[in-house]
Scaffold this motif. Structure first.
Motif: not given
Length: 419
Positions: A55-59, A50-51, A13-25
């Motif tokens: 973003q770079q291509q969009t810019e 890919l994201t 869910q954090g990835i899909l929400g584009q959270a910058q810091t998601v602690a996972f191991s």
């Protein structure tokens, strides 16, 4: 197990929400879910990459769109400025069209591509209506010359271009000469014959320019090129020049060039370093012809001799009452003398005129760059000619044809024998 599922769910869910810091191991998962956790981590890294790329291509696209919009705006401004310039030029051309009606020169403007008439001024229209046949010839000449005019003017402009490649010295000299004349125009001459068989002479100056139609319906031709021909009638001036030339250089009886022309021609050859032959020719029995048959017959005799000499080749000039020069290049003296001797014998054998016909001659080779004055060459050739005359001229009594006036007048007969 429930804890492992919750950790995976929160991470995804954090990835899909584009959270910058998601602690996972994956180490925090139960052994049964660790393999799945590692795959989810790899998937998450791929999604993140890919994201970022998206973003770079969009810019970049947004930046290109901005540049494109700026260019479109600039082109609109340029287009508007060009339209205003075109409108101003159309107005100026309207003024030019009106002003050209006040010149005495004829002006013809034709499309450079199609050859269609774009404009003619009032003198040109009058000439076309009043002298239809000559105007038709003039039009054909102008249109036939247009491809050459366009090519030469384009070449002149290319020679004036400072960015063009370096030219050889000769081409550079030609370019400077063209620039001194006028690289934007080409001046040339035209000779025509009118319906009455009279020769007409014109000087033409031609320009290659953009031309704008005043008719709004022809606005698509705004960028087309046209060739403007300014035609000046030079007939009277040319006739005066021809008349002056005839007075200065042409013998009125024989229409041959005269002594002045012969002298200038030989001086020119001497300056150029051209070797040439000078043949001095003196007509025999002319006094007898004049005294016995009249000066009109004597003139006919001179004309006959001049016509015959022209068949020998070279340039024949009448330099005195009964004297001619024959100027020739590229021939040996003995070849020239052989031709003259053959002609002399033919004239002696001709009895058709009722009086003897002959001439005496001598030929001198004037070498290239001769330091001897021309007058000396002429004098020496004259002396050789009289030596020839003294040696080979047949006495008049031996060639004089029977004439009642001579037979009935012994004094005249005795006098004639001395001619």
């Amino acid at each position: 197990m429930e804890r492992s599922l919750k950790l995976l769910a929160d991470y995804i869910q954090g990835i899909l929400g584009q959270a910058q810091t998601v602690a996972f191991s994956p180490e925090n998962l139960s052994p049964d879910f660790r393999d799945l956790g590692e795959k989810v981590v790899l998937l998450a890294d791929r999604i993140r990459d890919l994201t970022i790329s998206l973003q770079q291509q969009t810019e970049a696209v947004e930046m290109e769109n901005q540049v494109l919009m700026d260019n479109i705006q600039a082109m609109d401004e340029i287009s508007w400025a060009l339209e205003q310039s075109n409108q101003e030029l159309r107005s100026n051309l309207n003024l030019v069209n009106a002003l050209t009606d006040y010149t005495h020169n004829m002006i013809f403007v034709y499309s450079a591509d199609t050859g269609q008439v774009v404009h003619t001024n009032q003198p040109a229209r009058y000439f076309r209506n009043a002298h239809a046949q000559t105007a038709s010839q003039l039009t054909r000449e102008l249109l036939g010359k247009q491809p050459e005019i366009q090519q030469q003017l384009d070449q002149h402009r290319e020679n004036q271009n400072p960015e063009s490649s370096e030219q050889p010295d000769m081409r550079a000299a030609e370019a400077r000469e063209s620039s001194e004349r006028n690289p934007d125009s080409l001046r040339w001459n035209m000779a025509l014959t009118d319906s009455d068989g009279i020769d007409m002479f014109y000087q033409v100056e031609s320009f290659l320019i953009p031309w704008f139609h005043t008719d709004a319906g022809n606005s698509q031709d705004t960028k087309k090129q046209a060739i403007v021909h300014i035609v000046t009638d030079e007939t009277d001036r040319q006739r005066r020049q021809n008349l002056i030339y005839r007075f200065a250089y042409v013998d009125p009886l024989t229409n041959l060039n005269n002594r002045r022309y012969a002298t200038e021609k030989m001086e020119q050859w001497l300056q150029e370093g051209t070797a040439f032959l000078l043949s001095f020719i003196d007509v025999d029995y002319l006094k007898y012809c004049n005294d016995t048959f009249g000066h009109e017959q004597g003139d006919s005799y001179l004309i006959e001799v001049s016509d015959a000499l022209q068949n020998v080749g070279g340039e024949v000039c009448r330099v005195g009452g009964d004297e001619f020069f024959l100027l020739q290049t590229g021939l040996a003296p003995e070849e020239q003398d052989a031709k003259l001797e053959k002609l002399r014998q033919e004239m002696l054998a001709d009895k058709s005129s009722g009086h003897p016909k002959c001439f005496s001659y001598a030929t001198t080779l004037v070498p290239a760059h001769s330091l001897v004055p021309l007058t000396e060459h002429i004098s020496n050739t004259d002396t050789k000619m009289y030596q020839y005359k003294q040696k080979y001229k047949i006495p008049l009594a031996d060639v004089m044809y029977k004439d009642d006036r001579i037979v009935n007048n012994p004094a005249a007969s005795n006098g004639a024998s001395s001619l």
